[in-house]
Design a protein around this motif. Structure first.
Motif, PDB file in Angstrom:
ATOM      1  N   ALA A   1      35.328  44.809  43.565  1.00  0.00           N
ATOM      2  CA  ALA A   1      34.992  45.834  42.844  1.00  0.00           C
ATOM      3  C   ALA A   1      36.242  46.861  42.586  1.00  0.00           C
ATOM      4  CB  ALA A   1      33.793  46.448  42.889  1.00  0.00           C
ATOM      5  N   ILE A   2      36.748  47.417  43.608  1.00  0.00           N
ATOM      6  CA  ILE A   2      37.729  48.328  43.466  1.00  0.00           C
ATOM      7  C   ILE A   2      38.928  47.826  42.817  1.00  0.00           C
ATOM      8  CG2 ILE A   2      39.147  49.957  44.853  1.00  0.00           C
ATOM      9  CD1 ILE A   2      37.058  49.967  46.857  1.00  0.00           C
ATOM     10  N   GLY A   3      39.365  46.575  43.030  1.00  0.00           N
ATOM     11  CA  GLY A   3      40.543  45.735  42.495  1.00  0.00           C
ATOM     12  C   GLY A   3      40.097  45.586  40.933  1.00  0.00           C
ATOM     13  N   LEU A   4      38.967  45.293  40.627  1.00  0.00           N
ATOM     14  CA  LEU A   4      38.658  45.244  39.057  1.00  0.00           C
ATOM     15  C   LEU A   4      38.717  46.561  38.521  1.00  0.00           C
ATOM     16  CD1 LEU A   4      35.712  42.630  39.113  1.00  0.00           C
ATOM     17  CD2 LEU A   4      38.006  42.316  38.415  1.00  0.00           C
ATOM     18  N   LEU A   5      38.268  47.604  39.138  1.00  0.00           N
ATOM     19  CA  LEU A   5      38.333  48.879  38.555  1.00  0.00           C
ATOM     20  C   LEU A   5      39.848  49.312  38.320  1.00  0.00           C
ATOM     21  CD1 LEU A   5      36.989  51.614  37.774  1.00  0.00           C
ATOM     22  CD2 LEU A   5      37.062  52.349  40.086  1.00  0.00           C
ATOM     23  N   VAL A   6      40.831  49.251  39.321  1.00  0.00           N
ATOM     24  CA  VAL A   6      42.307  49.418  39.131  1.00  0.00           C
ATOM     25  C   VAL A   6      42.562  48.924  38.088  1.00  0.00           C
ATOM     26  CG1 VAL A   6      44.271  49.396  40.229  1.00  0.00           C
ATOM     27  CG2 VAL A   6      42.219  50.070  41.743  1.00  0.00           C
ATOM     28  N   VAL A   7      42.559  47.461  37.951  1.00  0.00           N
ATOM     29  CA  VAL A   7      42.989  46.755  36.798  1.00  0.00           C
ATOM     30  C   VAL A   7      42.636  47.385  35.544  1.00  0.00           C
ATOM     31  CG1 VAL A   7      43.097  44.585  35.808  1.00  0.00           C
ATOM     32  CG2 VAL A   7      43.329  44.528  38.437  1.00  0.00           C
TER      33      VAL A   7
END
Length: 357
Positions: free
Chosen positions: A285-291
């Protein structure tokens, strides 16, 4: 002298305001009434050069070639629409059969576990407050379940509303189809008739405006294609780094969806981030948010710059015109208002009109 200047200013302001109001209502309401015939004329204009080329190469009568080209054009569009409709329809049907199962097997247990963690954090608090918090969480969970359960009913209602408007849509399509045949067959005669109604100076101006708008529209399409490609590359790289399966295909879908002015990338990324977090996969989820944040920031920087440079407007003016155009006229205003301002700027620079210094 000052009084005369004030009078002239008031008169010119009223004149511009009246013209602006008339143009607004014509675009807002008149285009809808004339849309089938405007679309038919645009299609006939786009098919004119291919029709002339085929007619000259195959030594066919121009009217027969026009009819064949129109049939080929609408057949191709019809096949594409049918294939897309079937594909989208199957995807939507799968989605709404998947949602209840997803809620029961994954989302609901995840939310219950999440609420248990929150409740455990507040065990040292007043029991009455804990009970109130528990009731609120249970009601929230029930409300979410009801929302997902009723989503199918909402979709059916929306489909019913669209179905009620289907007869009018079919009539518009029929008028567009018939008008395209007639306009394509007699395109040269229609253009010659319109030309005779205008003075030579006015016709030259209209031709100049037409050539500029067609060229600018092509530039806008090229600019948004470039933005879509940049978004696709960013998504493909970002999703590959965080190890999302089928990252290239998902990046392509989101980049196409990103062209829509209201939904954009967030229409897919934000629900995806929320659902991933509810499933307990916080790293993903954090990775998707950063992207998503990187793509949004870069998009907001490059869109006004790329589109503005291509159509000759400052990025601030481009961004302002896109925002106002979308608010006033929707998707049409998103592209139409920047092109209109670019046209006015072009006519002002070459001395055809004088609007600003």
């Amino acid at each position: 002298m000052n009084i005369e200047k004030k009078k002239n200013f008031i008169i010119n302001t009223l004149y511009i305001a009246i013209i602006s109001v008339i143009v607004f209502f014509i675009i807002k309401y008149g285009l809808g009434l004339l849309a089938p015939f405007i679309i038919a004329f645009i299609i006939a204009y786009c098919l004119k050069k291919p029709t002339d080329w085929v007619s000259n190469k195959l030594k066919l009568p121009k009217k027969l070639t026009s009819i064949l080209m129109v049939i080929l054009f609408f057949s191709t569009i019809g096949v594409i629409i049918v294939l897309l409709t079937l594909r989208i329809g199957s995807g939507v049907a799968y989605l709404f059969t998947f949602l209840p199962e997803f809620y029961t097997t994954q989302l609901s247990p995840t939310l219950m576990a999440f609420f248990d963690v929150i409740e455990g954090m507040f065990k040292s608090m007043d029991p009455q407050l804990i009970q109130t918090l528990s009731d609120v969480l249970n009601q929230s969970l029930k409300a979410l379940g009801d929302l997902l359960s009723n989503l199918s009913v909402m979709v059916i209602s929306s489909v019913t509303n669209y179905a009620s408007a289907l007869p009018e849509l079919l009539i518009r399509i029929l008028f567009t189809l018939i008008s395209t045949f007639f306009i394509a067959i007699d395109y040269d005669q229609i253009v010659a008739f319109l030309q005779r109604q205008l003075s030579q100076k006015t016709f030259t101006l209209v031709t100049h405006i037409k050539d500029y708008i067609v060229g600018t529209l092509f530039v806008c399409i090229r600019s948004y294609a470039l933005i879509m490609f940049i978004t696709f590359v960013e998504l493909a790289i970002g999703l590959s780094i965080i190890r999302v399966e089928n990252s290239l295909f998902i990046a392509l879908l989101i980049s196409v969806f990103d062209i829509l002015p209201v939904l954009g990338t967030g229409g897919i990324m934000i629900p995806w981030i929320i659902l991933t977090a509810f499933q307990g996969n916080y790293v993903m989820a954090i990775g998707l948010l950063v992207v998503y944040l990187i793509i949004t920031v870069i998009r907001n920087i490059i869109e006004p710059k790329i589109v503005g440079q291509q159509i000759g407007l400052h990025p601030v003016v481009t961004l302002l015109s896109m925002f106002i155009g979308t608010k006033l006229f929707g998707v049409l205003g998103l592209f139409g208002l920047p092109i209109t301002l670019s046209l006015l700027n072009h006519l002002n620079e070459d001395g055809t009109i004088k609007i600003f210094k």
